[in-house]
Scaffold this active site. Structure first.
Site, PDB file in Angstrom:
ATOM      1  N   TYR A  78      -2.021  -0.809  10.165  1.00  0.00           N
ATOM      2  CA  TYR A  78      -2.032  -1.041   8.709  1.00  0.00           C
ATOM      3  C   TYR A  78      -0.689  -0.636   8.098  1.00  0.00           C
ATOM      4  O   TYR A  78      -0.076  -1.385   7.325  1.00  0.00           O
ATOM      5  CB  TYR A  78      -3.177  -0.238   8.097  1.00  0.00           C
ATOM      6  CG  TYR A  78      -3.410  -0.490   6.626  1.00  0.00           C
ATOM      7  CD1 TYR A  78      -3.967  -1.692   6.181  1.00  0.00           C
ATOM      8  CD2 TYR A  78      -3.072   0.461   5.668  1.00  0.00           C
ATOM      9  CE1 TYR A  78      -4.194  -1.925   4.833  1.00  0.00           C
ATOM     10  CE2 TYR A  78      -3.295   0.244   4.322  1.00  0.00           C
ATOM     11  CZ  TYR A  78      -3.859  -0.953   3.911  1.00  0.00           C
ATOM     12  OH  TYR A  78      -4.082  -1.186   2.573  1.00  0.00           O
ATOM     13  N   SER A  84       0.861  -1.183   0.000  1.00  0.00           N
ATOM     14  CA  SER A  84       0.000   0.000   0.000  1.00  0.00           C
ATOM     15  C   SER A  84       0.897   1.234   0.000  1.00  0.00           C
ATOM     16  O   SER A  84       2.053   1.151   0.468  1.00  0.00           O
ATOM     17  CB  SER A  84      -0.869   0.022   1.266  1.00  0.00           C
ATOM     18  OG  SER A  84      -1.450   1.299   1.455  1.00  0.00           O
TER      19      SER A  84
HETATM   20  P1  NAI Z   1     -11.474  -5.410  -0.286  1.00  0.00           P
HETATM   21  O1  NAI Z   1     -11.872  -5.217   1.125  1.00  0.00           O
HETATM   22  O2  NAI Z   1     -12.443  -5.167  -1.374  1.00  0.00           O
HETATM   23  O3  NAI Z   1     -10.858  -6.872  -0.512  1.00  0.00           O
HETATM   24  C1  NAI Z   1     -10.050  -7.510   0.432  1.00  0.00           C
HETATM   25  C2  NAI Z   1     -10.421  -8.966   0.461  1.00  0.00           C
HETATM   26  O4  NAI Z   1      -9.575  -9.635   1.406  1.00  0.00           O
HETATM   27  C3  NAI Z   1     -11.869  -9.183   0.913  1.00  0.00           C
HETATM   28  O5  NAI Z   1     -12.584  -9.954  -0.026  1.00  0.00           O
HETATM   29  C4  NAI Z   1     -11.724  -9.888   2.257  1.00  0.00           C
HETATM   30  O6  NAI Z   1     -12.779 -10.791   2.543  1.00  0.00           O
HETATM   31  C5  NAI Z   1     -10.395 -10.596   2.077  1.00  0.00           C
HETATM   32  N1  NAI Z   1      -9.827 -10.991   3.360  1.00  0.00           N
HETATM   33  C6  NAI Z   1      -9.803 -10.283   4.520  1.00  0.00           C
HETATM   34  N2  NAI Z   1      -9.262 -11.033   5.498  1.00  0.00           N
HETATM   35  C7  NAI Z   1      -8.911 -12.215   4.945  1.00  0.00           C
HETATM   36  C8  NAI Z   1      -8.310 -13.396   5.436  1.00  0.00           C
HETATM   37  N3  NAI Z   1      -7.969 -13.499   6.724  1.00  0.00           N
HETATM   38  N4  NAI Z   1      -8.102 -14.417   4.575  1.00  0.00           N
HETATM   39  C9  NAI Z   1      -8.464 -14.314   3.293  1.00  0.00           C
HETATM   40  N5  NAI Z   1      -9.057 -13.238   2.759  1.00  0.00           N
HETATM   41  C10 NAI Z   1      -9.274 -12.203   3.578  1.00  0.00           C
HETATM   42  O7  NAI Z   1     -10.192  -4.453  -0.492  1.00  0.00           O
HETATM   43  P2  NAI Z   1      -9.211  -4.237  -1.711  1.00  0.00           P
HETATM   44  O8  NAI Z   1      -9.083  -2.803  -1.945  1.00  0.00           O
HETATM   45  O9  NAI Z   1      -9.558  -5.108  -2.853  1.00  0.00           O
HETATM   46  O10 NAI Z   1      -7.843  -4.723  -1.032  1.00  0.00           O
HETATM   47  C11 NAI Z   1      -6.934  -5.599  -1.661  1.00  0.00           C
HETATM   48  C12 NAI Z   1      -5.539  -5.318  -1.146  1.00  0.00           C
HETATM   49  O11 NAI Z   1      -5.128  -4.008  -1.546  1.00  0.00           O
HETATM   50  C13 NAI Z   1      -5.388  -5.348   0.375  1.00  0.00           C
HETATM   51  O12 NAI Z   1      -4.175  -5.981   0.718  1.00  0.00           O
HETATM   52  C14 NAI Z   1      -5.328  -3.881   0.754  1.00  0.00           C
HETATM   53  O13 NAI Z   1      -4.647  -3.674   1.949  1.00  0.00           O
HETATM   54  C15 NAI Z   1      -4.598  -3.319  -0.442  1.00  0.00           C
HETATM   55  N6  NAI Z   1      -4.789  -1.905  -0.632  1.00  0.00           N
HETATM   56  C16 NAI Z   1      -6.025  -1.371  -0.837  1.00  0.00           C
HETATM   57  C17 NAI Z   1      -6.165  -0.014  -1.059  1.00  0.00           C
HETATM   58  C18 NAI Z   1      -7.481   0.611  -1.339  1.00  0.00           C
HETATM   59  O14 NAI Z   1      -7.508   1.865  -1.400  1.00  0.00           O
HETATM   60  N7  NAI Z   1      -8.553  -0.089  -1.554  1.00  0.00           N
HETATM   61  C19 NAI Z   1      -5.009   0.887  -1.005  1.00  0.00           C
HETATM   62  C20 NAI Z   1      -3.764   0.226  -0.788  1.00  0.00           C
HETATM   63  C21 NAI Z   1      -3.667  -1.118  -0.604  1.00  0.00           C
END
Ligand code: NAI
Length: 266
Positions: free
Chosen positions: A154, A142
């Site tokens: 985070y 991130s």
């Molecule tokens: P999101 O919340 O839509 O997707 C994250 C997914 O990870 C969800 O489907 C959730 O159920 C799953 N998850 C959570 N805990 C889990 C576990 N213990 N085991 C397996 N799956 C699990 O969020 P997004 O944006 O798609 O996030 C994807 C990645 O991008 C994450 O690592 C996040 O930290 C990173 N990120 C997101 C940003 C944003 O602005 N959306 C910015 C920078 C990084």
């Protein structure tokens, strides 16, 4: 050269790639894009998928913090692949906790580090033995991991993941396995749907490209890193953030100066 470059993507046809947190958001976008290139995607998450329409996407429940679940997946894949190397792993699952040190409970700290940092470690440890020359691991960091973002747990988890990725690049490089970390900026997904309005506005003001990101902006980079087109890229930190982290607030400075100049010329 051009044909060879494009072939790097068509060569993904038939490869197997594991994507964590793939039920929605960025992980789902990555799964869809890979499946469109003929990849068999093992899409994993703790929740059911919103929509994974391609029959090349196989969904399974896997909590990235669960060591035994990783061992089970590794065992099944070893049988399934029957000696063919596992092509890739995208450690995308993540959770956030938007609070500074003073408002971070021990339980929040542990939960965020467990998913965002321990999860990728367990995933790499379980699946790297199945990989071989040409395989690729993408860890999803991130811009918080490139800056002193206000979210204590985070931010620490994502800085930790950068370090772990570099260890992995050093450890697996001699086997021809590449490891890179991508750093999304503010991406419109469920994770950011409940972000404070002020955070969204400030992020927009500080993003040189002048817009927030969408999941497909990140998926393209992840797929490039899965492909042979990036074959000499390893151990890198790659922001995908519309210029946010590189600007380091300089855009704010430039905008303020420009506003001042307009004021003077009026
Ligand atoms: P999101 O919340 O839509 O997707 C994250 C997914 O990870 C969800 O489907 C959730 O159920 C799953 N998850 C959570 N805990 C889990 C576990 N213990 N085991 C397996 N799956 C699990 O969020 P997004 O944006 O798609 O996030 C994807 C990645 O991008 C994450 O690592 C996040 O930290 C990173 N990120 C997101 C940003 C944003 O602005 N959306 C910015 C920078 C990084």
């Amino acid at each position: 050269m051009t044909a060879g470059f494009l072939d790097a993507f068509t060569r993904l046809d038939g490869a197997t790639v594991v994507v964590t947190g793939a039920a929605r958001g960025q992980g789902a976008a990555e799964a869809r894009l890979l499946a469109g290139l003929g990849v068999r995607v093992i899409a994993t998450d703790v929740v059911d998928p919103d929509d994974l329409p391609d029959d090349r996407i196989v969904f399974r429940h896997l909590d990235v913090t669960d060591e035994e679940a990783w061992a089970r997946l590794a065992g099944e894949l070893a049988q399934d692949l029957d000696g063919t190397p596992l092509h890739g792993l995208i450690n995308n699952a993540g959770v956030t906790h938007r609070a500074g040190i003073g408002h971070t409970d021990r339980a929040d700290w542990d939960r965020v580090l467990a998913v965002n940092l321990t999860g990728p470690m367990l995933g790499m440890r379980a699946l790297a033995p199945l990989m071989g020359d040409g395989s690729s691991i993408v860890n999803v960091g991130s811009v918080a991991g490139l800056t002193g973002h206000y979210t204590a747990a985070y931010t620490a988890s994502k800085w930790g993941l950068r370090g772990l990725s570099r260890v992995a690049a050093t450890e697996y490089g001699p086997r021809g396995i590449r490891v890179n970390t991508i750093h999304p900026g503010f991406i419109e997904t469920d994770m950011t749907a409940d972000a404070p309005a002020a955070m969204r506005e400030a992020q927009l003001e500080l993003t040189p490209l002048g817009r927030l990101g969408v999941a497909d902006d990140v998926a393209g980079l992840a797929v490039y890193l899965m492909s042979d087109a990036s074959r000499y890229l390893s151990g890198a930190d790659l922001p995908v953030d519309g210029g946010f982290a590189s600007s380091a607030g300089a855009k704010h400075l430039a905008d303020r100066i420009a506003a001042g100049a307009q004021h003077v010329s009026q």
